[in-house]
Enzyme design. Structure first.
Site, PDB file in Angstrom:
ATOM      1  CE  LYS A  76      -4.011   1.806   2.837  1.00 50.87           C
ATOM      2  NZ  LYS A  76      -4.628   1.713   4.067  1.00 50.87           N
ATOM      3  CB  SER A 151      -7.895   3.221   3.365  1.00 56.52           C
ATOM      4  OG  SER A 151      -7.186   2.842   4.061  1.00 56.52           O
ATOM      5  CB  SER A 175      -8.375   0.555   6.010  1.00 59.21           C
ATOM      6  OG  SER A 175      -8.864   1.830   6.035  1.00 59.21           O
TER       7      SER A 175
END
Lengths: 486, 95
Positions: A76, A151, A175
C-alpha cells in the site's frame, strides 16, 4: 502461475519449478495488461523488482534462501520505501520520494520478498471505497462498476485480480478487512502494537496497524511471521515474542466456542450477506465448534467515538505537511501563513480536509471535554464489551461489512460512507485482532466473514480461518476478470 | 452542539488551511452532519469511566539518553521544496 497461493508459489520456487525472475516477470506482465482497467497501482517498480528477483534467485542457488525469498508482493502506498515515490494517495505527497524504509519494508526485504510496486488507496487512508484517491478510484475486479472497498482498496483489488499473490495493507477502522471482504480475499488486522508503525504514514496513531492481504489464512500466517515483532523505533510496538503462526494452523476446532454478537446481525444488514455468514457459522459447527449469541452493548457508539478520536489524531499528525520540509508547496507564497494555508489547501483532498477540520474543532478550547474526553471514555466501554465477551467465548464471528461492495459513486454523503464501517471500527478502538475471510457471494459480489479474537490471538484467528478454508473453497474463487489475462 | 460558520473558520485558522467562502458553507453542512452523528455519545452515561488513550493501556517507554541516529541532513533535505546551504527556505518572516 497466478492461480497459485503464496504458499504454493513458495513451494514451487523451492522445488525449482520456476525462478523468481520468471514469476516476477509474469506478474509484471499481468499488471501491465490488466491494471489499466483496475487502477490498483500508483507506482510499478518493475526494474527494481526484477533486480530483487535476481538477488533472490542467486541466494537460492547459493542455498541461502528463506521460505519467502523471491515471492512478489505489493505495498500500500502508505509504507515508506526508500528511493520510491510514497504518495499516501495524496497530491500532498505526489512528489515525495521516501528517504528511508518502513520497518515492515525492511523486514520484507530481509526475507527476500520482491516489491512489484505501491498500491492505490484512499488519501491518507481516509475512506471506505478508494474513491478518495488523488490517483482516481480503483475498480473491483468482481465487477468493474463496484468499489473495491477502502482504504487498502488497491492492495485488495490487485490480489483478487491475480496481479500479485499478496499485498500489505493498513487498518485504522477496517481498511484491511472491509476491502478484503469486498474483493473476496483474506485480510488480517493484527493486535495494535503487533507490527511496527515506523515508516507508515500516520493517520490515527492509537488505531493504525499494518497487516497482510492474501488469498488464504495460510498465506497471511507466513507474512505475519515476517512483519510482526518489537521495534525500538515505534514506541507503541509491543515487546513480546512472535509465535510461529504457521505451526498452529492445523489444530482441530472441536470445542471452539464461537460468539455471535447480536448487534452484528441487526438492522441494515443485507439479507444475502447474513445468509452467507450464517452458512459459514454452520460449517464451523460441523467442525465441532459450539455457537452462542453474545452482546457487545456499546457497538452503536463505536462510529461516533471513532469520528472524534481518529480525526483528532489525524489533525495533529497531518500538521506536519507545511510546504516547507517535504511535500506539496504552493507557487509564489506572499508570506509564511500564505505558504502554509495555501500549500495545505491545494495538497489535501476534500475528505482529508473534513477530518482535519473536525479534529481541530473537537480538540479546540471549549469542546475538548465534551468530545475528546467523552470519546475516550466510550472507547474504554467498547473495549470492555470485547473483554467481557472473550470471558465466555474464544472468538467472535459476524459479517465484515453490512453489504457487499457498493457501486462506484453510490455514497456521496460522508456520514453514509462512515456507517459502512459499523462492524470493523470497534475492533480498532479495542485494539484487538480481526480477520476477514471469503464466505460466499451476494449478487455476484463477495461476502467477508469477520473473525475476532482477544489481544494477541492472531495465531488462533489464523487457525480458525485456515480450518474454514480447508472445508470450503470460497477463498480460491476468482473473478472472471482474472482469467482474461494469461 | 450546533456548528456555526465561525467554528469552521476558527478550525481552518488553527489548522492553517485556506478555506474560501463557498467551501466554508459546504464544510458547515458536512461537519454538522458528522457532529450530529457524533452527538449520540452524549446520551451515554460515562460518569467515573477513565478515558482510554491506548488500547493496551501501555505507557510511553523510556530509552537511555544516548545519540543513536546519524546526521542525514542532506538525504532528508533532498525531498524539500526549497533549501540553501542546508537551510529550509521560506518567505521572509522578519523584516
Amino acid at each position: 502461475m497466478y492461480e497459485k497461493t503464496l504458499t504454493q508459489l513458495a513451494a514451487a520456487l523451492k522445488s525449482g519449478e520456476f525462478s523468481s525472475r520468471e514469476l516476477t516477470a509474469h506478474y509484471l506482465q499481468r499488471i501491465e495488461q490488466a491494471d489499466g482497467k483496475l487502477n490498483s497501482f500508483i507506482s510499478v517498480t518493475a526494474e527494481q523488482a526484477l533486480k530483487q528477483a535476481e538477488v533472490a534467485d542467486n541466494a537460492r542457488a547459493a542455498g541461502n534462501a528463506g521460505p519467502l525469498a523471491g515471492i512478489p508482493l505489493a505495498l500500500k502506498d502508505i509504507f515508506c520505501t526508500q528511493g520510491v515515490k510514497t504518495s499516501c494517495g495524496s497530491k500532498m505527497l505526489d512528489n515525495f520520494i521516501a528517504p528511508y524504509n518502513a520497518t515492515v519494508v525492511e523486514k520484507l526485504n530481509a526475507a527476500g520478498t520482491i516489491s512489484l510496486g505501491k498500491t492505490n488507496m484512499d488519501e491518507f487512508a481516509m475512506g471506505s471505497s478508494n474513491e478518495n484517491s488523488y490517483y482516481g478510484p480503483v475498480k473491483n475486479p468482481w465487477d468493474l462498476t463496484a468499489v473495491p472497498g477502502g482504504s487498502s482498496g488497491g492492495s485488495a483489488a490487485a490480489v483478487a485480480a491475480g496481479l500479485v499473490p499478496a499485498a500489505m495493507g493498513t487498518d485504522t477502522g477496517g481498511s484491511i478487512r472491509q476491502p478484503a471482504a469486498f474483493c473476496g480475499i483474506t485480510g488480517l488486522k493484527p493486535t495494535y502494537g503487533r507490527v511496527s508503525r515506523f515508516g507508515i504514514i500516520a493517520y490515527a496513531s492509537s488505531l493504525d496497524q499494518a497487516g497482510p492481504m492474501a488469498r488464504s489464512a495460510e498465506d497471511c500466517a507466513h507474512l505475519l511471521g515476517v512483519i510482526a515483532g518489537h521495534d525500538g523505533r515505534d514506541s507503541t510496538s509491543v515487546a513480546r515474542g512472535v509465535p510461529d503462526y504457521v505451526e498452529g494452523l492445523n489444530a482441530p476446532l472441536s470445542g471452539l466456542k464461537i460468539g455471535l454478537p447480536k448487534e452484528y446481525f441487526g438492522d441494515g444488514l443485507d439479507p444475502d450477506v447474513e445468509k452467507a455468514v450464517r452458512e459459514a457459522v454452520k460449517v464451523y459447527e460441523s467442525l465441532g465448534a459450539t455457537v452462542r449469541e453474545v452482546s457487545l452493548p456499546h457497538t452503536h457508539y463505536a462510529i461516533p467515538a471513532y469520528y472524534v478520536i481518529a480525526p483528532a489524531e489525524a489533525s495533529s499528525n497531518l500538521s506536519r505537511y507545511d510546504g516547507v520540509r517535504f511535500g506539496h508547496r504552493c507557487d509564489n507564497p506572499s508570506d509564511l501563513i500564505d505558504l502554509y494555508t495555501r500549500s495545505r489547501a491545494e495538497g489535501f483532498g476534500e475528505e482529508v480536509k473534513r477530518r482535519i477540520l473536525i479534529g481541530t474543532h473537537t480538540l479546540s478550547e471549549g469542546f475538548f471535554d465534551a468530545y475528546y474526553t467523552k470519546a475516550q471514555q466510550v472507547r474504554r466501554l467498547i473495549r470492555q464489551d470485547f473483554l467481557d465477551a472473550f470471558e465466555d467465548v474464544d472468538v467472535l464471528m459476524g459479517p465484515a461489512s453490512p453489504t457487499p461492495a457498493f457501486d462506484l459513486g453510490a455514497k456521496k454523503d460522508p456520514v453514509s460512507m462512515y456507517l459502512q464501517d459499523i462492524y470493523t471500527i470497534a475492533v480498532n478502538l479495542a485494539g484487538i485482532p480481526g480477520i476477514s475471510v471469503p464466505a460466499g457471494l451476494a449478487g455476484g459480489r463477495p461476502v467477508g466473514l469477520q473473525i475476532l479474537g482477544t489481544h494477541f490471538a492472531e495465531a488462533q484467528l489464523l487457525n480458525v480461518a485456515h480450518q474454514f478454508q480447508q472445508a470450503t473453497d470460497w477463498h480460491l474463487q476468482r473473478p472472471a476478470f482474472a482469467e482474461e489475462y494469461a | 452542539m450546533a456548528l456555526e460558520e465561525s467554528h469552521v473558520r476558527r478550525a481552518a485558522h488553527l489548522a492553517r488551511l485556506a478555506v474560501s467562502d463557498d467551501q466554508a458553507s459546504g464544510f458547515v453542512d458536512d461537519l454538522s452532519r458528522i457532529l450530529d452523528m457524533v452527538d449520540q455519545l452524549q446520551s451515554l452515561d460515562t460518569e467515573g469511566v477513565t478515558p482510554l488513550a491506548h488500547p493496551l493501556d501501555a505507557t510511553q517507554r523510556l530509552r537511555a539518553d544516548e545519540v543513536t541516529e546519524t546526521n542525514q541532513r542532506d538525504t532528508f533535505q533532498r525531498c524539500a521544496p526549497a533549501v540553501e546551504n542546508g537551510l529550509y527556505l521560506v518567505p521572509r518572516v522578519v523584516e
